[in-house]
Design a protein around this motif. Structure first.
Motif, PDB file in Angstrom:
ATOM      1  N   ILE A 116       0.836  -1.207   0.000  1.00 12.47           N
ATOM      2  CA  ILE A 116       0.000   0.000   0.000  1.00 12.47           C
ATOM      3  C   ILE A 116       0.869   1.255   0.000  1.00 12.47           C
ATOM      4  CG2 ILE A 116      -0.401   0.347   2.485  1.00 12.47           C
ATOM      5  CD1 ILE A 116      -3.026   0.594  -0.295  1.00 12.47           C
ATOM      6  N   HIS A 117       2.054   1.173   0.571  1.00 13.37           N
ATOM      7  CA  HIS A 117       2.932   2.351   0.553  1.00 13.37           C
ATOM      8  C   HIS A 117       3.463   2.664  -0.852  1.00 13.37           C
ATOM      9  CE1 HIS A 117       3.894   2.596   5.140  1.00 13.37           C
ATOM     10  NE2 HIS A 117       2.648   2.885   4.846  1.00 13.37           N
ATOM     11  N   CYS A 118       3.369   1.694  -1.759  1.00 11.92           N
ATOM     12  CA  CYS A 118       3.742   1.961  -3.153  1.00 11.92           C
ATOM     13  C   CYS A 118       2.869   3.053  -3.749  1.00 11.92           C
ATOM     14  CB  CYS A 118       3.590   0.707  -4.001  1.00 11.92           C
ATOM     15  SG  CYS A 118       4.853  -0.511  -3.662  1.00 11.92           S
ATOM     16  N   LEU A 119       1.664   3.190  -3.210  1.00 10.12           N
ATOM     17  CA  LEU A 119       0.718   4.173  -3.719  1.00 10.12           C
ATOM     18  C   LEU A 119       1.322   5.569  -3.754  1.00 10.12           C
ATOM     19  CD1 LEU A 119      -2.092   3.391  -4.542  1.00 10.12           C
ATOM     20  CD2 LEU A 119      -2.930   4.153  -2.346  1.00 10.12           C
ATOM     21  N   PHE A 120       2.053   5.942  -2.709  1.00 13.64           N
ATOM     22  CA  PHE A 120       2.654   7.278  -2.758  1.00 13.64           C
ATOM     23  C   PHE A 120       4.128   7.246  -3.122  1.00 13.64           C
ATOM     24  CE2 PHE A 120       1.880   5.978   1.680  1.00 13.64           C
ATOM     25  CZ  PHE A 120       3.181   5.833   2.138  1.00 13.64           C
ATOM     26  N   ASN A 121       4.801   6.074  -3.003  1.00 11.04           N
ATOM     27  CA  ASN A 121       6.225   6.045  -3.302  1.00 11.04           C
ATOM     28  C   ASN A 121       6.537   5.853  -4.782  1.00 11.04           C
ATOM     29  OD1 ASN A 121       7.356   6.676  -0.903  1.00 11.04           O
ATOM     30  ND2 ASN A 121       7.636   4.582  -0.215  1.00 11.04           N
ATOM     31  N   VAL A 122       5.710   5.055  -5.491  1.00 11.31           N
ATOM     32  CA  VAL A 122       5.984   4.819  -6.913  1.00 11.31           C
ATOM     33  C   VAL A 122       5.981   6.128  -7.714  1.00 11.31           C
ATOM     34  CG1 VAL A 122       5.060   3.746  -9.004  1.00 11.31           C
ATOM     35  CG2 VAL A 122       5.336   2.396  -6.935  1.00 11.31           C
ATOM     36  N   PRO A 123       4.965   7.010  -7.525  1.00 11.75           N
ATOM     37  CA  PRO A 123       5.011   8.271  -8.281  1.00 11.75           C
ATOM     38  C   PRO A 123       6.262   9.095  -7.991  1.00 11.75           C
ATOM     39  CG  PRO A 123       2.864   7.969  -7.265  1.00 11.75           C
ATOM     40  CD  PRO A 123       3.727   6.888  -6.739  1.00 11.75           C
ATOM     41  N   ILE A 124       6.619   9.213  -6.710  1.00 17.87           N
ATOM     42  CA  ILE A 124       7.810   9.991  -6.347  1.00 17.87           C
ATOM     43  C   ILE A 124       9.056   9.358  -6.974  1.00 17.87           C
ATOM     44  CG2 ILE A 124       9.284  10.644  -4.401  1.00 17.87           C
ATOM     45  CD1 ILE A 124       6.864  12.288  -4.336  1.00 17.87           C
ATOM     46  N   ALA A 125       9.134   8.022  -6.919  1.00 21.61           N
ATOM     47  CA  ALA A 125      10.302   7.321  -7.453  1.00 21.61           C
ATOM     48  C   ALA A 125      10.419   7.551  -8.956  1.00 21.61           C
ATOM     49  CB  ALA A 125      10.202   5.832  -7.145  1.00 21.61           C
ATOM     50  N   THR A 143      16.363   7.907  -4.603  1.00 22.86           N
ATOM     51  CA  THR A 143      15.034   7.301  -4.646  1.00 22.86           C
ATOM     52  C   THR A 143      14.820   6.402  -3.439  1.00 22.86           C
ATOM     53  OG1 THR A 143      15.262   7.286  -7.040  1.00 22.86           O
ATOM     54  CG2 THR A 143      13.462   6.010  -6.112  1.00 22.86           C
ATOM     55  N   CYS A 144      15.804   5.544  -3.152  1.00 15.47           N
ATOM     56  CA  CYS A 144      15.702   4.671  -1.982  1.00 15.47           C
ATOM     57  C   CYS A 144      15.495   5.503  -0.724  1.00 15.47           C
ATOM     58  CB  CYS A 144      16.966   3.832  -1.810  1.00 15.47           C
ATOM     59  SG  CYS A 144      17.119   2.548  -3.020  1.00 15.47           S
ATOM     60  N   PHE A 145      16.245   6.597  -0.628  1.00 16.32           N
ATOM     61  CA  PHE A 145      16.140   7.439   0.555  1.00 16.32           C
ATOM     62  C   PHE A 145      14.712   7.955   0.726  1.00 16.32           C
ATOM     63  CE2 PHE A 145      16.159  11.900   2.060  1.00 16.32           C
ATOM     64  CZ  PHE A 145      16.463  11.662   3.378  1.00 16.32           C
ATOM     65  N   PHE A 146      14.149   8.540  -0.350  1.00 22.18           N
ATOM     66  CA  PHE A 146      12.817   9.116  -0.198  1.00 22.18           C
ATOM     67  C   PHE A 146      11.752   8.041   0.007  1.00 22.18           C
ATOM     68  CE2 PHE A 146      14.764  13.062  -1.596  1.00 22.18           C
ATOM     69  CZ  PHE A 146      14.129  13.952  -0.753  1.00 22.18           C
ATOM     70  N   CYS A 147      11.876   6.901  -0.693  1.00 23.66           N
ATOM     71  CA  CYS A 147      10.913   5.814  -0.478  1.00 23.66           C
ATOM     72  C   CYS A 147      11.008   5.312   0.956  1.00 23.66           C
ATOM     73  CB  CYS A 147      11.165   4.658  -1.438  1.00 23.66           C
ATOM     74  SG  CYS A 147      10.788   5.092  -3.122  1.00 23.66           S
ATOM     75  N   PHE A 148      12.246   5.159   1.415  1.00 25.03           N
ATOM     76  CA  PHE A 148      12.449   4.674   2.778  1.00 25.03           C
ATOM     77  C   PHE A 148      11.778   5.600   3.775  1.00 25.03           C
ATOM     78  CE2 PHE A 148      14.530   4.507   6.819  1.00 25.03           C
ATOM     79  CZ  PHE A 148      14.739   3.165   7.035  1.00 25.03           C
ATOM     80  N   ILE A 149      12.075   6.920   3.667  1.00 25.53           N
ATOM     81  CA  ILE A 149      11.535   7.786   4.717  1.00 25.53           C
ATOM     82  C   ILE A 149      10.027   7.932   4.608  1.00 25.53           C
ATOM     83  CG2 ILE A 149      13.661   9.073   5.159  1.00 25.53           C
ATOM     84  CD1 ILE A 149      12.350  11.399   3.609  1.00 25.53           C
ATOM     85  N   PHE A 150       9.488   8.030   3.391  1.00 27.29           N
ATOM     86  CA  PHE A 150       8.039   8.213   3.316  1.00 27.29           C
ATOM     87  C   PHE A 150       7.305   6.975   3.813  1.00 27.29           C
ATOM     88  CE2 PHE A 150       8.790  11.674   0.014  1.00 27.29           C
ATOM     89  CZ  PHE A 150       8.561  12.675   0.940  1.00 27.29           C
ATOM     90  N   SER A 151       7.896   5.802   3.626  1.00 25.30           N
ATOM     91  CA  SER A 151       7.267   4.587   4.140  1.00 25.30           C
ATOM     92  C   SER A 151       7.472   4.470   5.652  1.00 25.30           C
ATOM     93  CB  SER A 151       7.865   3.376   3.420  1.00 25.30           C
ATOM     94  OG  SER A 151       7.330   2.193   3.932  1.00 25.30           O
ATOM     95  N   TRP A 152       8.655   4.829   6.107  1.00 28.50           N
ATOM     96  CA  TRP A 152       9.006   4.724   7.531  1.00 28.50           C
ATOM     97  C   TRP A 152       8.133   5.630   8.393  1.00 28.50           C
ATOM     98  CZ3 TRP A 152      12.186   1.476  10.126  1.00 28.50           C
ATOM     99  CH2 TRP A 152      12.658   1.855  11.381  1.00 28.50           C
ATOM    100  N   VAL A 153       7.804   6.833   7.885  1.00 27.35           N
ATOM    101  CA  VAL A 153       7.104   7.810   8.709  1.00 27.35           C
ATOM    102  C   VAL A 153       5.587   7.703   8.609  1.00 27.35           C
ATOM    103  CG1 VAL A 153       8.992   9.465   8.525  1.00 27.35           C
ATOM    104  CG2 VAL A 153       7.092   9.621   6.930  1.00 27.35           C
ATOM    105  N   GLU A 154       5.076   6.914   7.658  1.00 30.14           N
ATOM    106  CA  GLU A 154       3.632   6.890   7.425  1.00 30.14           C
ATOM    107  C   GLU A 154       2.916   6.182   8.575  1.00 30.14           C
ATOM    108  OE1 GLU A 154      -0.279   6.182   5.928  1.00 30.14           O
ATOM    109  OE2 GLU A 154       1.082   4.650   6.656  1.00 30.14           O
TER     110      GLU A 154
END
Lengths: 290, 273
Positions: B146-155, B200-211
């Motif tokens: 489900i976190h792909c929902l916001f991470n895929v576009p950013i990536a 990309t890994c950094f932003f995906c990591f943090i956006f998933s970690w903080v959600e």
């Protein structure tokens, strides 16, 4: 490159499928629920547009919308000048700026539900540095019952959390400007403001539009932080759009909550569309200039 | 005369620049310094340690509690899974978007971004029901997906701006040498945009970690991530010291990642006209 169309679509397909299954399917479900009165998911009655009528006639909805819009406006007015200012202050491509970019990124890695915890602890009179300082100043800071203080606290927290993202994006825009532009401006004797207005700001436009889209949407739908600070209080003064929705979901009002969700998604689409129109107009203006 | 005045104003400018940056430093790090300090203080009255005394007790309590240790592991698992899945689907999409023009390409990124800006609260109930049917509740796989929902576009956004920076001739040479698309991606493209993949890994990591919103509804009875484990520490008498120690631990992975991407973090946001 004309033969490449189909292959290109194949490469995009996994991303589209993933978002389709986990994004579009829930959205369709929400749309479906919004026309029903739901007791349990098996036991529900068609009510047509009743929830929508109730929502658009409810003064609470407009009050929450107004609060959210005001909050977003303040967030943008505070964080964009501040973030762009920070980006301009950072010396280009040095150790110092690399260090500050690291510092600015730290609040971004704090889990959202811990941000209010950290700040409430900071202003607590028992342990908090700021809390004890306020006691020493004898300044009656009361975020629980004074709506202005609650607003100020949430705005400060949100700025602490997100100004780094605006600054990082602004810095990425500024640092993509070739040094020769600045030399030319210096030879022409351009003032600092002229350099900003005619060299840096145009270069920042696209990346700042993106930052604006992210900040506008995230602040318009702020939930976790605002809820944890004062649960929408005092007396609903910080009850933003998402908090009202959260309340309905917690109260198991699934039908009205779904209708509200659909309205929120429409707001999201409207903002995204406005953003795209504006970016495209800017791009075509750019092409005209060239 | 003019030179003297300009060097004088230059000093003022430099001093005020560093004053502003110092203020920024205090504002940004102040709350975190307080958090770290409290994490080493005993905040509950105890038999042998006084309230307000310096102690390592908070950290010892964390590692003595299997639930808290497990929550750290849960978070790391779903965040890593999310980063892998996001990269797998975003890399080809980013390549296609930056190299080829195809039907609907101009609308696609915006459409994807719409998912990024849709508030999770809106989707929380149907996502919960969908994942209950798919048997993905209380599992790190569910949150990762489900976190792909916001991470895929950013990536896709970040990766495509890094790919666009590479000249097309680079791809053509590889294909002329007879490499397949997959071989090209692994042997040529990924090494060439390694910093972009890092960012990309950094932003995906943090956006998933903080959600928290999805993480909360999908782990109501088990598999709790660190964010929810901290929430569960609040009760009648809350051990603030313990909460702060947990918060400090939750910051460690993100801060380590920031250090690794520090020189590239501001490079990934070029926007194509």
């Amino acid at each position: 490159m004309h033969g490449q169309h189909n292959k290109a679509w194949l490469m995009v397909l996994p991303a589209v499928l993933l978002l389709g299954v986990f994004g579009v399917v829930p959205l369709i479900a929400v749309l479906n629920y919004s026309f029903f009165d739901i007791f349990t998911l098996q036991d529900r009655f068609w009510v047509g547009g009743e929830w929508y009528q109730a929502l658009i006639r409810s003064p609470d909805f407009y009050a929450a919308l107004a609060r959210s819009l005001l909050f977003t406006l303040l967030v943008v007015l505070i964080q964009f000048p501040l973030g762009i200012g920070i980006a301009l202050l950072l010396p280009k491509g040095t150790r110092t700026s690399s260090f500050f970019l690291m510092v600015l990124a730290v609040p971004l890695v704090v889990p959202w539900n811990m941000i209010p915890i950290i700040w409430l602890n900071l202003i607590s009179e028992d342990f908090g540095f700021v809390g004890q300082f306020l006691v020493w100043l004898d300044w009656p800071f009361d975020y629980k019952f004074n709506p202005f203080h609650t607003w100020a606290l949430i705005l400060i927290i949100d700025t602490w959390h997100w100004v780094g993202l605006v600054a990082i994006l602004a810095y990425s825009g500024v640092s993509s400007i070739p040094g020769s532009y600045f030399h030319a401006a210096a030879i022409d004797g351009a003032s600092r403001w002229t350099v900003f207005r005619f060299i840096q700001l145009p270069k920042l436009h696209a990346v700042m539009m993106m930052a604006l889209l992210l900040r506008v949407m995230d602040s318009l739908m702020i939930y976790t932080e605002a809820f944890a600070i004062n649960a929408g209080g005092p007396e609903g003064a910080t009850s933003f759009l998402s908090l009202e929705l959260g309340e309905q979901i917690r109260g198991f009002d699934y039908g009205p909550a779904a209708a509200r969700s659909v309205v929120y998604v429409l707001i999201v689409l409207l903002v995204a569309w406005a953003f795209q129109t504006s970016l495209r107009r800017h791009n075509s203006a750019d092409e005209d200039r060239v | 005369m003019t030179r003297k005045r300009s060097s004088g104003s230059q000093v003022v400018a430099t001093v005020s620049r560093y004053l502003c940056l110092t203020l920024l430093l205090v504002f940004t790090l102040g709350p975190l310094v307080q958090t770290v300090v409290i994490s080493f203080v005993s905040t509950l009255p105890r038999e042998n340690v006084g309230r307000g005394a310096w102690t390592l007790l908070n950290y010892r309590h964390i590692f003595a509690d299997p639930d808290l240790v497990a929550s750290l592991g849960n978070s790391l698992i779903y965040v890593s899974l999310n980063v892998i899945v996001t990269l797998l689907v975003a890399l080809p999409a980013a390549y296609a978007l930056s190299r080829h023009s195809f039907v609907g390409d101009r609308h696609l990124l915006l459409l994807l971004l719409t998912f990024r800006i849709t508030p999770p609260v809106v989707l929380s109930l149907p996502v919960f029901l969908l994942f209950a049917q798919l048997n993905l509740l209380n599992s790190p796989v569910g949150i990762a997906l489900i976190h792909c929902l916001f991470n895929v576009p950013i990536a896709i956004w970040i990766l495509s701006s890094f790919i666009t920076a590479i000249p097309r001739a680079f791809d053509e040479t590889a294909f002329l040498d007879g490499h397949s698309t997959a071989g090209f991606f692994v042997k040529f493209l990924m090494p060439a945009i390694a910093p972009g993949i890092g960012v990309t890994c950094f932003f995906c990591f943090i956006f998933s970690w903080v959600e928290v919103v999805f993480a909360r509804i999908l782990t109501s009875t088990g598999g709790k991530p660190i964010t929810m484990a901290i929430q569960s520490l609040f009760g009648f008498t809350t051990d603030i010291g313990l909460v702060m120690a947990m918060t400090v631990l939750s910051l460690v992975p993100g801060v380590v990642l920031i250090f690794f991407v520090r020189n590239h973090v501001s490079r990934g946001f070029e926007i194509r006209a």
